[in-house]
Design a protein around this motif. Structure first.
Motif, PDB file in Angstrom:
ATOM      1  N   GLU A 144       4.219  11.916   7.097  1.00 33.94           N
ATOM      2  CA  GLU A 144       5.204  11.391   6.152  1.00 33.94           C
ATOM      3  C   GLU A 144       5.786  12.510   5.293  1.00 33.94           C
ATOM      4  OE1 GLU A 144       6.317   8.550   6.443  1.00 33.94           O
ATOM      5  OE2 GLU A 144       4.802   7.732   7.782  1.00 33.94           O
ATOM      6  N   HIS A 199       0.811  -1.216   0.000  1.00 33.43           N
ATOM      7  CA  HIS A 199       0.000   0.000   0.000  1.00 33.43           C
ATOM      8  C   HIS A 199       0.842   1.262   0.000  1.00 33.43           C
ATOM      9  CE1 HIS A 199      -3.609  -2.294   1.771  1.00 33.43           C
ATOM     10  NE2 HIS A 199      -3.886  -1.934   0.544  1.00 33.43           N
ATOM     11  N   PHE A 200       1.825   1.299   0.883  1.00 32.97           N
ATOM     12  CA  PHE A 200       2.520   2.582   1.048  1.00 32.97           C
ATOM     13  C   PHE A 200       3.375   2.923  -0.161  1.00 32.97           C
ATOM     14  CE2 PHE A 200       6.865   1.336   2.002  1.00 32.97           C
ATOM     15  CZ  PHE A 200       6.751   0.034   2.469  1.00 32.97           C
ATOM     16  N   VAL A 202      -4.029   3.743  15.794  1.00 33.66           N
ATOM     17  CA  VAL A 202      -2.567   3.671  15.829  1.00 33.66           C
ATOM     18  C   VAL A 202      -2.023   4.579  16.938  1.00 33.66           C
ATOM     19  CG1 VAL A 202      -0.460   4.234  14.545  1.00 33.66           C
ATOM     20  CG2 VAL A 202      -2.299   3.003  13.421  1.00 33.66           C
ATOM     21  N   LEU A 262      -5.410   1.711   7.974  1.00 25.07           N
ATOM     22  CA  LEU A 262      -4.505   2.161   9.032  1.00 25.07           C
ATOM     23  C   LEU A 262      -3.288   2.855   8.428  1.00 25.07           C
ATOM     24  CD1 LEU A 262      -4.475  -0.879  11.503  1.00 25.07           C
ATOM     25  CD2 LEU A 262      -5.978   1.084  11.476  1.00 25.07           C
ATOM     26  N   ILE A 263      -2.739   2.247   7.382  1.00 22.47           N
ATOM     27  CA  ILE A 263      -1.536   2.809   6.751  1.00 22.47           C
ATOM     28  C   ILE A 263      -1.909   3.968   5.847  1.00 22.47           C
ATOM     29  CG2 ILE A 263       0.280   2.299   5.076  1.00 22.47           C
ATOM     30  CD1 ILE A 263       0.316  -0.554   6.224  1.00 22.47           C
ATOM     31  N   GLN A 274      -5.934   6.325  12.257  1.00 23.02           N
ATOM     32  CA  GLN A 274      -5.019   7.202  13.004  1.00 23.02           C
ATOM     33  C   GLN A 274      -5.352   7.177  14.494  1.00 23.02           C
ATOM     34  OE1 GLN A 274      -3.436  10.821  11.847  1.00 23.02           O
ATOM     35  NE2 GLN A 274      -3.917  10.674   9.685  1.00 23.02           N
ATOM     36  N   THR A 305      -2.490   7.321   7.321  1.00 16.28           N
ATOM     37  CA  THR A 305      -1.264   7.990   7.748  1.00 16.28           C
ATOM     38  C   THR A 305      -0.606   8.698   6.575  1.00 16.28           C
ATOM     39  OG1 THR A 305      -0.945   6.307   9.425  1.00 16.28           O
ATOM     40  CG2 THR A 305       0.967   7.639   8.875  1.00 16.28           C
ATOM     41  N   VAL A 306      -0.483   7.978   5.452  1.00 21.08           N
ATOM     42  CA  VAL A 306       0.209   8.555   4.296  1.00 21.08           C
ATOM     43  C   VAL A 306      -0.550   9.770   3.760  1.00 21.08           C
ATOM     44  CG1 VAL A 306       0.975   8.116   1.939  1.00 21.08           C
ATOM     45  CG2 VAL A 306       1.225   6.341   3.674  1.00 21.08           C
ATOM     46  N   MET A 308       6.014   4.396  10.697  1.00 23.44           N
ATOM     47  CA  MET A 308       6.393   4.055   9.326  1.00 23.44           C
ATOM     48  C   MET A 308       7.301   5.156   8.754  1.00 23.44           C
ATOM     49  SD  MET A 308       3.802   3.187   6.228  1.00 23.44           S
ATOM     50  CE  MET A 308       3.041   4.782   6.397  1.00 23.44           C
ATOM     51  N   ASN A 349      -7.737  -2.962   7.707  1.00 26.91           N
ATOM     52  CA  ASN A 349      -6.281  -3.051   7.902  1.00 26.91           C
ATOM     53  C   ASN A 349      -5.560  -2.017   7.045  1.00 26.91           C
ATOM     54  OD1 ASN A 349      -6.755  -5.234   9.497  1.00 26.91           O
ATOM     55  ND2 ASN A 349      -6.363  -6.734   7.893  1.00 26.91           N
ATOM     56  N   GLY A 350      -5.949  -1.984   5.765  1.00 29.99           N
ATOM     57  CA  GLY A 350      -5.262  -1.095   4.838  1.00 29.99           C
ATOM     58  C   GLY A 350      -5.439   0.360   5.203  1.00 29.99           C
TER      59      GLY A 350
END
Lengths: 295, 518
Positions: free
Chosen positions: B232, A125-126, A244, A228-229, A241, A232-233, B1, A225-226
């Motif tokens: 990020e 994902h990231f 986490v 979560l990341i 967020q 953030t990005v 991350m 799940n996805g």
């Protein structure tokens, strides 16, 4: 689940170790522990926790000192928009591509469909998020890359989140359809003179739907799940967020609610998928089963 | 991350690609959208002492004594107090400004001041212990004389009353609001008297502040400032490049290329008065001998760290004083931290070092380049013969005595030569409380500290501080100073904004005269 979450949170550390960088005196620690009931024996804490849950009291965040429910409620819309749009995109793109990959197996468009699927499957994902940001945000300036102010802000996160899910759907749908296409009843249907599309949608796709439904159900869990990341990005203020952040400082009430809510969502989704089985396959319906037995 | 360097190279390449494109127009020239790396859990003026909340508090609150942020040397000005004078060596009386409207609509008075400062001076609840130890341990109490007069009482005569009261953590909040809402809710939307008030706040995510129409001083130059967390780096830089935000913080040197290449943007760089360092646990047996700790210091090539990690933009420290800070200029001749591996080896031999394992504990992805710095320092220690390894930890918390090192930042909290040293290494600080720092073993320490902290003769203070710096660096050795990190802010070229002076690092001033959008 309650026990595992409760115990797991406490084994992983104490919130005051993470909230107070400079540490605390024994007196300060005792005062804070008493305030949040963490000075009591674990069984007593657990009993209080379960008792509160039973009355719909999910507690107060140790880090922010606000009701846990408020934290998630204000973060939910952003995550919901992301999850629903990613799921819709998954179905809108994944199903036709899966059918295409099966019907055009060994040909150019079948290869393209599978290529897209493998790319989505293989790319984290990231990494995809950064590539999309660089191309559509930075180089082309077509889309915003951070925040959630407008629908346009959700385009890149949605595509990122949906990419892996599309890949799964395409792969499984193709596999199932190829298997069904080789079965006798399909050959029979063709032999009766039915048109290609009628065979495809009426006899192949319908029979391939059941396993795909299972996969789609599992993918719904993957949406959470996805996110979560991805939140953030793309700086989306969603529950990812919130969760986490709670894990980082061992904010027990927020963390516990997050895990329990997630577990509940998984159970509900699986129940929903089970219910959809009956829609997709009449044999699974009780009435149908009874009739079959009577026959 | 976190992202690897190759992501950043991709960002640089794409940035170059986009460099010919003009910047999109600002959505609203009266609104500033700021992308910050970290955010805050609460906005409690008195309790939030970290680097995160420091970015926001200047917009929201005022202090009794204000400081000129454009003057190279500290210059104090009336703030919420219009005048002050000494009643006795330990008592200062402040006359409060009339007609100051707080964000909750009430008028500021002595009750607000007593409420706000008393929380700092004598915190009764554990959660407010934050800055007491570091800042205000010499402050005894604040007393209300009448509705618009207060007296501040210190334990010892304190020449730094003005400096300390100019810190944002001595900001004044509405007592009425706290009484009505409770401290917890008030901390999410505190009613200060600053030029901006809280519009909306999502902890750890987004804060919007709006111009406060009833501000007592010069009106805020912006209608609204929105601070959004974009943790990020690549999305943060991209957000600026494609116009999603107008201003971003924390751009390390190796990621500045796409910004420099883009017309319509500008970078403002500084080296804040702040050290990145490792605290050494003086009571850990393996490093209890000061010669070992000194050897750990001499083994480090700080110029190499500053050059390799920070592109030469960080400062390699030569003692506990900040280059570029006017109050420390008199120490510029001191170089107590040479790179001297031969001397390090000699000290190790003299101390009888016999291969005891040294563990460098640090928090991964916590400080910019902290991970790379730890790996480099580990290799330098190994080069001189230490048997050492890295240990990544999540937090130090309880039982910190088992660790050898802790990564830490030491910013200058208040504008004085002791403003970093005092707030981190005073007796009330955690390093002393948890017995990592053991000044009692060095009889010369306390008299020198007292001479700097409470002395009134400028030259005598400078002399004492020089001796204190030499003593700590060469005999006590409680730390490994690594560098003064570089900091860069990027913004649209039409935004006039400069690095403020005399404030705590990371403070972002957007008051009248400090920012201008043309």
């Amino acid at each position: 689940m309650l026990v595992v979450t409760f115990a797991g949170a406490r084994i992983s550390g104490n919130p005051f170790d993470y909230l107070y960088d400079d540490g605390l005196t024994a007196e300060q620690r005792a005062e804070l522990s008493a305030e949040f009931g963490l000075d009591r024996p674990l069984p007593a804490q657990f009993a209080a926790y379960v008792g509160a849950l039973a009355t719909g009291n999910f507690g107060v965040s140790i880090a922010q000192r606000r009701p846990v429910l408020d934290l998630y409620a204000e973060a939910l819309p952003s995550t919901l928009v992301l999850a629903v749009s990613a799921f819709a995109l998954t179905l809108a793109v994944g199903l036709p591509l899966g059918v295409l990959a099966a019907v055009r197996r060994g040909r150019f468009w079948g290869g393209v469909a599978m290529g897209v699927a493998f790319l989505g499957y293989a790319m984290p994902h990231f990494v995809l998020a950064i590539i999309l940001v660089l191309v559509f945000g930075l180089a082309l300036s077509w889309l915003p890359s951070v925040g959630g102010d407008t629908p346009w802000h959700y385009v890149l996160p949605t595509v990122t989140l949906a990419a892996g899910l599309v890949a799964s759907v395409v792969r499984f749908l193709r596999g199932e359809m190829l298997e069904v296409m080789g079965q006798d009843h399909v050959r029979t249907a063709r032999a009766t003179g039915l048109s290609g599309p009628r065979v495809l949608w009426g006899h192949v796709a319908r029979n391939a739907a059941l396993p795909v439904l299972t996969i789609v159900g599992l993918q719904l869990n993957g949406l959470i799940n996805g996110s979560l990341i991805i939140e953030t990005v793309f700086a989306l203020p969603g529950i990812g967020q919130t969760f986490v952040g709670a894990v980082q400082v061992r904010d027990y009430p927020v963390l516990q609610f997050g895990v329990m809510a997630y577990a509940l969502v998984v159970v509900v989704i699986n129940l929903g998928v089970d219910a959809l089985y009956a829609v997709a396959d009449p044999r699974i319906r009780r009435g149908g089963a009874t009739r079959m037995a009577e026959a | 991350m976190s992202f690897a360097r190759r992501d950043l190279m991709a960002a640089a390449a794409a940035g170059t690609l986009a460099s010919a494109m003009p910047m999109p127009a600002m959505a609203n020239p009266r609104e500033l959208r700021v992308g910050v790396q970290t955010h805050a859990r609460t906005l409690d003026f008195q309790a939030e002492t970290g680097n995160n909340a420091a970015q926001f508090l200047d917009c929201l609150c005022d202090t009794l004594v204000e400081i000129d942020t454009r003057s190279a040397t500290p210059r104090y000005m009336p703030g919420l107090a219009t005048a002050w004078h000494s009643i006795s060596p330990t008592v200062t009386e402040f006359r409060l400004r009339e007609g100051v409207r707080m964000h909750d609509g009430t008028l500021m008075d002595a009750d607000d001041v007593v409420f706000s400062l008393q929380r700092v001076f004598t915190p009764t609840e554990a959660r407010y212990r934050g800055n007491h130890g570091r800042y205000f341990s010499n402050f005894a109490r604040v007393e209300k004389q009448d509705a618009m007069t207060v007296r501040i009482v210190t334990h010892r005569p304190d020449p730094l009353v003005e400096a300390l009261l100019s810190c944002r953590n001595a900001g004044i909040a509405s007592k009425e609001q706290a009484d009505a809402l409770g401290l917890d809710r008030a901390a999410q939307s505190p009613a200060g008297s600053g030029p901006y008030r809280v519009g909306s706040f999502r902890p750890n995510a987004e804060l919007t502040v709006e111009r406060f129409a009833d501000y007592w001083g010069p009106a805020a130059p912006l209608d609204r400032v929105r601070f959004t967390r974009v943790s990020e780096m690549a999305p943060r830089v991209t957000a600026l490049l494609n116009g999603d935000v107008d201003f971003i913080v924390s751009i390390p040197p190796d990621q500045q290329a796409p910004i420099r290449a883009r017309r319509g943007l500008r970078l403002v760089e500084t080296t804040w008065p702040m050290f990145f360092l490792y605290v050494l646990n003086m009571n850990r047996p393996e490093i209890a001998d000061p010669r070992i700790r000194r050897a750990m210091n001499l083994a480090i090539d700080r110029n190499a760290l500053a050059s390799a990690l920070w592109g030469g933009k960080a400062h390699a420290p030569r003692g506990h004083y900040f280059r570029g800070f006017a109050d420390h200029d008199f120490l510029n001749d001191l170089n107590l931290l040479p790179y001297d591996p031969a001397e390090a080896r000699r000290l190790m031999r003299a101390a009888g070092y016999n291969g005891e394992e040294i563990v460098l504990s640090f928090q991964s992805a916590y400080y910019t380049y902290g991970d790379l710095g730890a790996q480099a320092v580990l290799d330098m220690w190994k080069d001189v013969g230490f048997r050492a390894r890295l240990q990544v930890i999540e937090g130090f918390g309880q039982n910190s005595s088992r660790f050898f090192t802790r990564d830490w930042s030491n910013p200058l909290y208040y504008p004085d030569m002791l403003g970093a040293f005092d707030t981190h290494w005073a007796q009330a600080s955690w390093v002393t409380r948890d017995k990592w720092f053991a000044p009692e073993k060095f009889p010369a320490y306390q008299p020198l500290y007292d001479a700097v902290r409470f002395g009134t003769d400028p030259q005598a203070r400078r002399d004492a501080y020089r001796r204190l710096v030499i003593l700590t660096e060469t005999e006590m050795v409680p730390w490994v100073l690594l560098y003064q990190p570089a900091e860069a802010y990027a913004m649209r070229a039409n935004i006039a904004w400069e690095i403020p002076h005399n404030v705590r690092p990371y403070q972002l001033p957007f008051r009248a005269g400090l920012v201008n959008v043309s």
